[in-house]
Enzyme design. Structure first.
Site, PDB file in Angstrom:
ATOM      1  CG  HIS A 112      50.997  65.390 110.784  1.00 33.76           C
ATOM      2  ND1 HIS A 112      51.246  64.814 109.559  1.00 33.76           N
ATOM      3  CD2 HIS A 112      49.753  64.973 111.145  1.00 33.76           C
ATOM      4  CE1 HIS A 112      50.186  64.088 109.200  1.00 33.76           C
ATOM      5  NE2 HIS A 112      49.278  64.165 110.149  1.00 33.76           N
ATOM      6  CG  ASP A 115      62.453  71.380 107.813  1.00 30.21           C
ATOM      7  OD1 ASP A 115      62.869  72.549 107.917  1.00 30.21           O
ATOM      8  OD2 ASP A 115      63.080  70.502 107.168  1.00 30.21           O
ATOM      9  CG  HIS A 117      63.381  74.597 103.616  1.00 31.42           C
ATOM     10  ND1 HIS A 117      63.450  74.213 102.301  1.00 31.42           N
ATOM     11  CD2 HIS A 117      63.120  73.470 104.318  1.00 31.42           C
ATOM     12  CE1 HIS A 117      63.237  72.911 102.205  1.00 31.42           C
ATOM     13  NE2 HIS A 117      63.014  72.443 103.414  1.00 31.42           N
ATOM     14  CG  HIS A 152      59.063  70.039 104.153  1.00 35.78           C
ATOM     15  ND1 HIS A 152      59.453  68.862 104.754  1.00 35.78           N
ATOM     16  CD2 HIS A 152      60.206  70.698 103.840  1.00 35.78           C
ATOM     17  CE1 HIS A 152      60.786  68.812 104.780  1.00 35.78           C
ATOM     18  NE2 HIS A 152      61.263  69.909 104.252  1.00 35.78           N
ATOM     19  CB  CYS A 153      54.884  67.445 107.422  1.00 36.47           C
ATOM     20  SG  CYS A 153      54.699  66.312 108.811  1.00 36.47           S
ATOM     21  CG  HIS A 163      53.675  62.902 106.507  1.00 31.75           C
ATOM     22  ND1 HIS A 163      53.129  63.299 107.705  1.00 31.75           N
ATOM     23  CD2 HIS A 163      53.616  61.540 106.511  1.00 31.75           C
ATOM     24  CE1 HIS A 163      52.744  62.236 108.388  1.00 31.75           C
ATOM     25  NE2 HIS A 163      53.042  61.149 107.693  1.00 31.75           N
ATOM     26  CG  MET A 168      51.146  67.398 105.551  1.00 30.73           C
ATOM     27  SD  MET A 168      51.349  66.697 107.184  1.00 30.73           S
ATOM     28  CE  MET A 168      51.226  68.144 108.229  1.00 30.73           C
ATOM     29  CG  HIS A 273      56.986  79.822  79.847  1.00 31.05           C
ATOM     30  ND1 HIS A 273      57.973  80.648  79.356  1.00 31.05           N
ATOM     31  CD2 HIS A 273      55.967  79.848  78.947  1.00 31.05           C
ATOM     32  CE1 HIS A 273      57.572  81.147  78.189  1.00 31.05           C
ATOM     33  NE2 HIS A 273      56.365  80.689  77.922  1.00 31.05           N
ATOM     34  CD  GLU A 297      63.380  81.510  77.064  1.00 28.28           C
ATOM     35  OE1 GLU A 297      64.570  81.474  76.752  1.00 28.28           O
ATOM     36  OE2 GLU A 297      62.473  81.040  76.355  1.00 28.28           O
ATOM     37  CB  THR A 298      61.545  79.264  81.198  1.00 26.83           C
ATOM     38  OG1 THR A 298      60.633  79.269  80.095  1.00 26.83           O
ATOM     39  CG2 THR A 298      61.263  78.038  82.036  1.00 26.83           C
ATOM     40  CG  HIS A 324      57.887  75.758  79.048  1.00 27.92           C
ATOM     41  ND1 HIS A 324      58.305  74.881  78.084  1.00 27.92           N
ATOM     42  CD2 HIS A 324      57.231  76.746  78.401  1.00 27.92           C
ATOM     43  CE1 HIS A 324      57.941  75.352  76.897  1.00 27.92           C
ATOM     44  NE2 HIS A 324      57.288  76.473  77.063  1.00 27.92           N
TER      45      HIS A 324
HETATM   46 CU    CU Z   1      52.899  65.231 108.405  1.00 34.78          CU
END
Ligand code: CU
Length: 364
Positions: A112, A115, A117, A152-153, A163, A168, A273, A297-298, A324
């Site tokens: 594993h 990453d 962002h 995330h992986c 994954h 993950m 929402h 609202e959303t 929603h």
């Molecule tokens: Cu992984």
């Protein structure tokens, strides 16, 4: 001649640049170790800080495990950061350095990585953090952009989506050093913060339409990928399981409290929402260098991103916080509850007359 030397220099620089990521230089900054907590809760942190940049040390231990994801007892081979889906929310300030120790115990079966962002270069750190079972790695990156971001992986190829939808994924929030603001200079503070990680899941069914159970993640892989390719999730849940944040697990708040909800979706679009409430300030894209939208609202969470919404509760009661697309909310699991205590405001809403028979002669 100069040109040639320049070329040689840039070639050397290129080699250096390639080599740089693996080198670890000593940073002369104060260090702070943070113990992460499982979502929906968030570790203690300052919103605005007077302190200078620090190296914030986090540790994530990867845990592969079999879990139950709904009240029908459907089993799922989860891959997790720290045992929870999503992984914990990390909070730092702009200019801080995140120093993550990523541990892959030998009780796991797969390699594993992670990453971020929010990080710059080397696939968000993915290139530098691949660990086999029995290994650990330490990554440091500088938090140069503010906002809520997914991590995330991403171990490569078809392993990446598998994954991520196996659990993950998580988020980090990089706060401006002077805290949040409304984009017009007014400081915004939250009384509470909750982290909701939404996840789409793809559980194979047998010939009778029942969800299948497998001995191991590896054994489930071929069938799971087949379901994934149809892009139709069997479950869309908050915090790892249908009902993880409802009933006795409801999120709590009091009337008058400002609540910040960080919502991530690492793989698929969503539309949070709050039924009976609003988004007072919403960083829909999750990035604090942009002014928040107001009175929504959303809102829309792009797959592969995290957003943040702030709301001051004005009425007591149980609020459903949903994706929603109401089919996903009700049929697939994407519902959370806020249990809010305080005094009811009749001016905002009142039942003028309780339900009663329609007056006048009956029509049949
Ligand atoms: Cu992984």
């Amino acid at each position: 001649m100069l040109t040639r030397r320049a070329a040689m220099f840039s070639a050397a620089a290129a080699v250096l640049m390639l080599a740089t990521p693996a080198l670890s230089q000593e940073l002369k900054l104060p260090r702070q170790k943070v113990e992460l907590v499982a979502p929906p809760f968030v570790h203690a942190h300052e919103q605005a800080t007077r302190q200078g940049p620090k190296i914030i040390e986090f540790k994530l231990t990867i845990e592969e495990k079999k879990v139950v994801i709904d009240d029908k007892g459907t089993t799922f081979h989860a891959m997790t950061f720290n045992g929870s889906m999503p992984g914990p929310l990390m909070v730092v300030h702009e200019g801080d350095y995140v120093e993550l120790t990523l541990v892959n115990p030998d009780t796991n079966s797969m390699p594993h990585n992670i990453d971020f962002h929010s990080a710059t270069g080397a696939l968000g750190g993915g290139e530098l953090t691949m660990v086999n079972p029995g290994e650990q790695v330490v990554l440091r990156w500088k938090a140069t952009r503010t906002g809520a971001f997914v991590y995330h992986c991403a171990p490569g190829g078809p392993m990446i989506p598998w994954h991520v939808v196996s659990g993950m994924n998580g988020a980090i929030m990089v706060l401006p050093r002077d805290g949040l603001n409304d984009g017009k200079g007014k400081a915004l503070k939250y009384d509470k913060v909750y982290y909701i990680g939404e996840q789409d899941m793809y559980v194979p069914r047998d010939e009778k339409g029942n969800f299948k159970s497998y001995e191991s993640a590896g054994e489930s892989y071929t069938d799971t990928v087949e379901v994934m390719r149809k892009l139709t999730p069997t479950h869309v849940v908050f915090n790892g399981k249908a009902g993880a944040l409802t009933g006795k697990n409801a999120l709590t708040a009091n009337v008058g409290e400002n609540v910040l909800i960080v919502h991530s979706q690492a793989n698929r679009d969503s539309r949070p929402h709050l039924i009976g409430g609003h988004g007072d300030y919403v960083w829909e894209t999750g990035k604090f260098s942009n002014a928040p939208e107001t009175g929504l609202e959303t809102w829309f969470i792009r797959g592969g991103s995290a957003g943040a919404a702030m709301y001051r509760f004005l009425q007591p009661g149980i609020y459903a916080y949903v994706a929603h697309n109401l089919i996903e909310a009700v049929e697939l699991g994407a519902t959370a509850h806020f249990k809010v205590e305080g005094k009811w405001n009749d001016d905002l809403m009142t039942q003028v007359k309780a339900p009663a028979e329609i007056p006048g002669p009956k029509t049949h």
